[in-house]
Design a protein around this motif. Structure first.
Motif, PDB file in Angstrom:
ATOM      1  N   LYS A 121     -14.305  -3.295   9.876  1.00 29.62           N
ATOM      2  CA  LYS A 121     -14.146  -4.358   8.878  1.00 29.62           C
ATOM      3  C   LYS A 121     -15.013  -4.168   7.631  1.00 29.62           C
ATOM      4  CE  LYS A 121     -13.896  -9.361   8.288  1.00 29.62           C
ATOM      5  NZ  LYS A 121     -13.890  -9.176   6.880  1.00 29.62           N
ATOM      6  N   PRO A 122     -16.305  -3.825   7.754  1.00 33.20           N
ATOM      7  CA  PRO A 122     -17.101  -3.641   6.527  1.00 33.20           C
ATOM      8  C   PRO A 122     -16.530  -2.573   5.605  1.00 33.20           C
ATOM      9  CG  PRO A 122     -18.540  -3.749   8.451  1.00 33.20           C
ATOM     10  CD  PRO A 122     -17.135  -3.682   8.970  1.00 33.20           C
ATOM     11  N   LEU A 123     -16.010  -1.491   6.180  1.00 31.40           N
ATOM     12  CA  LEU A 123     -15.441  -0.418   5.356  1.00 31.40           C
ATOM     13  C   LEU A 123     -14.126  -0.854   4.717  1.00 31.40           C
ATOM     14  CD1 LEU A 123     -16.134   2.590   7.737  1.00 31.40           C
ATOM     15  CD2 LEU A 123     -17.416   1.914   5.713  1.00 31.40           C
ATOM     16  N   LEU A 124     -13.312  -1.564   5.478  1.00 26.91           N
ATOM     17  CA  LEU A 124     -12.033  -2.039   4.937  1.00 26.91           C
ATOM     18  C   LEU A 124     -12.260  -3.099   3.864  1.00 26.91           C
ATOM     19  CD1 LEU A 124      -9.939  -2.134   8.220  1.00 26.91           C
ATOM     20  CD2 LEU A 124      -9.853  -0.423   6.402  1.00 26.91           C
ATOM     21  N   ASP A 125     -13.300  -3.903   4.029  1.00 30.50           N
ATOM     22  CA  ASP A 125     -13.659  -4.887   2.993  1.00 30.50           C
ATOM     23  C   ASP A 125     -13.971  -4.178   1.672  1.00 30.50           C
ATOM     24  OD1 ASP A 125     -13.340  -7.013   4.726  1.00 30.50           O
ATOM     25  OD2 ASP A 125     -15.493  -7.307   5.073  1.00 30.50           O
ATOM     26  N   GLU A 126     -14.679  -3.047   1.752  1.00 27.99           N
ATOM     27  CA  GLU A 126     -15.009  -2.279   0.542  1.00 27.99           C
ATOM     28  C   GLU A 126     -13.751  -1.781  -0.167  1.00 27.99           C
ATOM     29  OE1 GLU A 126     -18.110   0.747   0.414  1.00 27.99           O
ATOM     30  OE2 GLU A 126     -18.761   0.034   2.395  1.00 27.99           O
ATOM     31  N   LEU A 127     -12.699  -1.552   0.621  1.00 26.97           N
ATOM     32  CA  LEU A 127     -11.436  -1.070   0.061  1.00 26.97           C
ATOM     33  C   LEU A 127     -10.530  -2.200  -0.415  1.00 26.97           C
ATOM     34  CD1 LEU A 127     -10.695   1.665   2.740  1.00 26.97           C
ATOM     35  CD2 LEU A 127     -11.337   2.067   0.347  1.00 26.97           C
ATOM     36  N   GLY A 128     -10.981  -3.454  -0.260  1.00 27.80           N
ATOM     37  CA  GLY A 128     -10.171  -4.605  -0.664  1.00 27.80           C
ATOM     38  C   GLY A 128      -9.045  -4.902   0.308  1.00 27.80           C
ATOM     39  N   LEU A 129      -9.263  -4.559   1.582  1.00 25.98           N
ATOM     40  CA  LEU A 129      -8.231  -4.765   2.593  1.00 25.98           C
ATOM     41  C   LEU A 129      -8.638  -5.852   3.571  1.00 25.98           C
ATOM     42  CD1 LEU A 129      -7.441  -1.022   3.391  1.00 25.98           C
ATOM     43  CD2 LEU A 129      -6.153  -2.574   1.912  1.00 25.98           C
ATOM     44  N   VAL A 130      -7.649  -6.493   4.133  1.00 26.94           N
ATOM     45  CA  VAL A 130      -7.845  -7.499   5.170  1.00 26.94           C
ATOM     46  C   VAL A 130      -7.423  -6.861   6.486  1.00 26.94           C
ATOM     47  CG1 VAL A 130      -7.107  -9.764   6.006  1.00 26.94           C
ATOM     48  CG2 VAL A 130      -7.375  -9.365   3.550  1.00 26.94           C
ATOM     49  N   CYS A 131      -8.181  -7.110   7.549  1.00 26.24           N
ATOM     50  CA  CYS A 131      -7.846  -6.543   8.852  1.00 26.24           C
ATOM     51  C   CYS A 131      -7.883  -7.643   9.896  1.00 26.24           C
ATOM     52  CB  CYS A 131      -8.828  -5.428   9.222  1.00 26.24           C
ATOM     53  SG  CYS A 131      -8.340  -4.494  10.671  1.00 26.24           S
ATOM     54  N   THR A 132      -6.832  -7.719  10.695  1.00 21.93           N
ATOM     55  CA  THR A 132      -6.749  -8.712  11.772  1.00 21.93           C
ATOM     56  C   THR A 132      -6.281  -8.015  13.042  1.00 21.93           C
ATOM     57  OG1 THR A 132      -4.443  -9.259  11.232  1.00 21.93           O
ATOM     58  CG2 THR A 132      -6.168 -10.585  10.173  1.00 21.93           C
ATOM     59  N   VAL A 133      -6.481  -8.676  14.174  1.00 25.17           N
ATOM     60  CA  VAL A 133      -5.995  -8.182  15.460  1.00 25.17           C
ATOM     61  C   VAL A 133      -4.652  -8.839  15.738  1.00 25.17           C
ATOM     62  CG1 VAL A 133      -6.403  -8.157  17.956  1.00 25.17           C
ATOM     63  CG2 VAL A 133      -8.285  -7.731  16.368  1.00 25.17           C
ATOM     64  N   GLY A 134      -3.695  -8.029  16.168  1.00 24.55           N
ATOM     65  CA  GLY A 134      -2.394  -8.531  16.588  1.00 24.55           C
ATOM     66  C   GLY A 134      -2.155  -8.154  18.034  1.00 24.55           C
ATOM     67  N   SER A 135      -1.293  -8.908  18.711  1.00 24.20           N
ATOM     68  CA  SER A 135      -0.973  -8.579  20.105  1.00 24.20           C
ATOM     69  C   SER A 135       0.353  -9.226  20.478  1.00 24.20           C
ATOM     70  CB  SER A 135      -2.070  -9.087  21.042  1.00 24.20           C
ATOM     71  OG  SER A 135      -2.142 -10.498  21.027  1.00 24.20           O
ATOM     72  N   ARG A 136       0.904  -8.730  21.580  1.00 23.04           N
ATOM     73  CA  ARG A 136       2.111  -9.342  22.141  1.00 23.04           C
ATOM     74  C   ARG A 136       2.190  -8.993  23.604  1.00 23.04           C
ATOM     75  NH1 ARG A 136       6.388  -6.059  23.328  1.00 23.04           N
ATOM     76  NH2 ARG A 136       6.553  -4.043  22.294  1.00 23.04           N
ATOM     77  N   ILE A 165       0.881  -1.168   0.000  1.00 27.64           N
ATOM     78  CA  ILE A 165       0.000   0.000   0.000  1.00 27.64           C
ATOM     79  C   ILE A 165       0.918   1.218   0.000  1.00 27.64           C
ATOM     80  CG2 ILE A 165      -1.775   1.266   1.250  1.00 27.64           C
ATOM     81  CD1 ILE A 165      -2.546  -1.439   2.557  1.00 27.64           C
ATOM     82  N   ARG A 166       1.008   1.875  -1.126  1.00 29.62           N
ATOM     83  CA  ARG A 166       1.941   2.995  -1.277  1.00 29.62           C
ATOM     84  C   ARG A 166       1.477   4.210  -0.483  1.00 29.62           C
ATOM     85  NH1 ARG A 166       1.964   3.698  -7.385  1.00 29.62           N
ATOM     86  NH2 ARG A 166       2.538   5.747  -6.661  1.00 29.62           N
ATOM     87  N   SER A 167       2.416   4.872   0.177  1.00 32.03           N
ATOM     88  CA  SER A 167       2.099   6.060   0.977  1.00 32.03           C
ATOM     89  C   SER A 167       1.619   7.218   0.132  1.00 32.03           C
ATOM     90  CB  SER A 167       3.327   6.515   1.765  1.00 32.03           C
ATOM     91  OG  SER A 167       3.591   5.602   2.772  1.00 32.03           O
ATOM     92  N   ASN A 168       2.086   7.307  -1.101  1.00 38.61           N
ATOM     93  CA  ASN A 168       1.687   8.445  -1.933  1.00 38.61           C
ATOM     94  C   ASN A 168       0.440   8.154  -2.763  1.00 38.61           C
ATOM     95  OD1 ASN A 168       2.887   6.654  -3.677  1.00 38.61           O
ATOM     96  ND2 ASN A 168       4.146   8.161  -4.733  1.00 38.61           N
ATOM     97  N   GLY A 169      -0.164   6.987  -2.591  1.00 38.94           N
ATOM     98  CA  GLY A 169      -1.411   6.666  -3.278  1.00 38.94           C
ATOM     99  C   GLY A 169      -2.610   7.079  -2.440  1.00 38.94           C
ATOM    100  N   LYS A 170      -3.787   7.070  -3.049  1.00 36.09           N
ATOM    101  CA  LYS A 170      -5.001   7.464  -2.338  1.00 36.09           C
ATOM    102  C   LYS A 170      -5.270   6.583  -1.122  1.00 36.09           C
ATOM    103  CE  LYS A 170      -7.532   9.650  -6.081  1.00 36.09           C
ATOM    104  NZ  LYS A 170      -8.792   9.690  -6.830  1.00 36.09           N
ATOM    105  N   LEU A 171      -5.089   5.279  -1.282  1.00 36.40           N
ATOM    106  CA  LEU A 171      -5.350   4.355  -0.186  1.00 36.40           C
ATOM    107  C   LEU A 171      -4.365   4.564   0.961  1.00 36.40           C
ATOM    108  CD1 LEU A 171      -7.077   2.080   0.844  1.00 36.40           C
ATOM    109  CD2 LEU A 171      -5.641   0.467  -0.416  1.00 36.40           C
ATOM    110  N   GLY A 172      -3.102   4.715   0.642  1.00 33.64           N
ATOM    111  CA  GLY A 172      -2.091   4.958   1.671  1.00 33.64           C
ATOM    112  C   GLY A 172      -2.352   6.241   2.433  1.00 33.64           C
ATOM    113  N   LYS A 173      -2.731   7.294   1.710  1.00 33.64           N
ATOM    114  CA  LYS A 173      -3.026   8.572   2.360  1.00 33.64           C
ATOM    115  C   LYS A 173      -4.257   8.466   3.248  1.00 33.64           C
ATOM    116  CE  LYS A 173      -0.820  11.483  -1.106  1.00 33.64           C
ATOM    117  NZ  LYS A 173      -0.996  12.456  -2.178  1.00 33.64           N
ATOM    118  N   LEU A 174      -5.257   7.728   2.787  1.00 33.42           N
ATOM    119  CA  LEU A 174      -6.470   7.524   3.587  1.00 33.42           C
ATOM    120  C   LEU A 174      -6.130   6.822   4.898  1.00 33.42           C
ATOM    121  CD1 LEU A 174      -9.646   7.426   3.866  1.00 33.42           C
ATOM    122  CD2 LEU A 174      -9.479   5.186   2.777  1.00 33.42           C
ATOM    123  N   LEU A 175      -5.361   5.739   4.816  1.00 31.05           N
ATOM    124  CA  LEU A 175      -5.010   4.989   6.018  1.00 31.05           C
ATOM    125  C   LEU A 175      -4.169   5.820   6.978  1.00 31.05           C
ATOM    126  CD1 LEU A 175      -4.309   1.466   4.494  1.00 31.05           C
ATOM    127  CD2 LEU A 175      -6.295   2.187   5.832  1.00 31.05           C
TER     128      LEU A 175
END
Length: 122
Positions: free
Chosen positions: A105-120, A52-62
């Motif tokens: 998740k529903p919004l990220l699905d619309e963007l074609g993204l996968v979202c998971t929970v991470g922890s440590r 996900i490029r930082s200078n692209g629309k998706l990168g800037k949105l995130l």
């Protein structure tokens, strides 16, 4: 280039709704602080595992809504402690992150993204 199907305002509103729900659960005692200390976050990445490029629309949105690059895994964006709960328990922070995930998740699905929970553990 076409416009994205989701706006930063919509994503921010979903994150805020998740934070509010997590805090309500914390106030009701459904999320407790008192276990092992640690951290939790949301991982977001492209469904095809493309960068996900930082200078692209998706990168800037995130970036606008708080997702930062992971220095070790450059194809993954992270949102640290998405619930912003005032606790140190990894179990509670994971529960809060899952609540926020449910909202975004529903919004990220619309963007074609996968979202998971991470922890440590700390």
């Amino acid at each position: 280039m076409t416009n994205l199907p989701v706006t930063a305002q919509e994503l921010k509103a979903a994150i805020e709704a998740g934070k509010s729900e997590a805090f309500e659960a914390y106030q009701k005692g459904e999320i407790v602080d008192g276990c092992t200390c640690g951290f939790a976050w949301l991982n977001v990445y492209d469904a095809d595992y493309k960068t996900i490029r930082s200078n692209g629309k998706l990168g800037k949105l995130l970036e606008e809504v708080g997702f930062d690059f992971d220095k070790d895994y450059p194809r993954i964006r992270k949102l640290w402690n998405p619930s912003k709960l005032p606790i140190q328990s990894v179990n509670g922070l994971e529960k809060g992150a899952h609540i926020v995930l449910k909202h975004v998740k529903p919004l990220l699905d619309e963007l074609g993204l996968v979202c998971t929970v991470g922890s440590r553990l700390d």
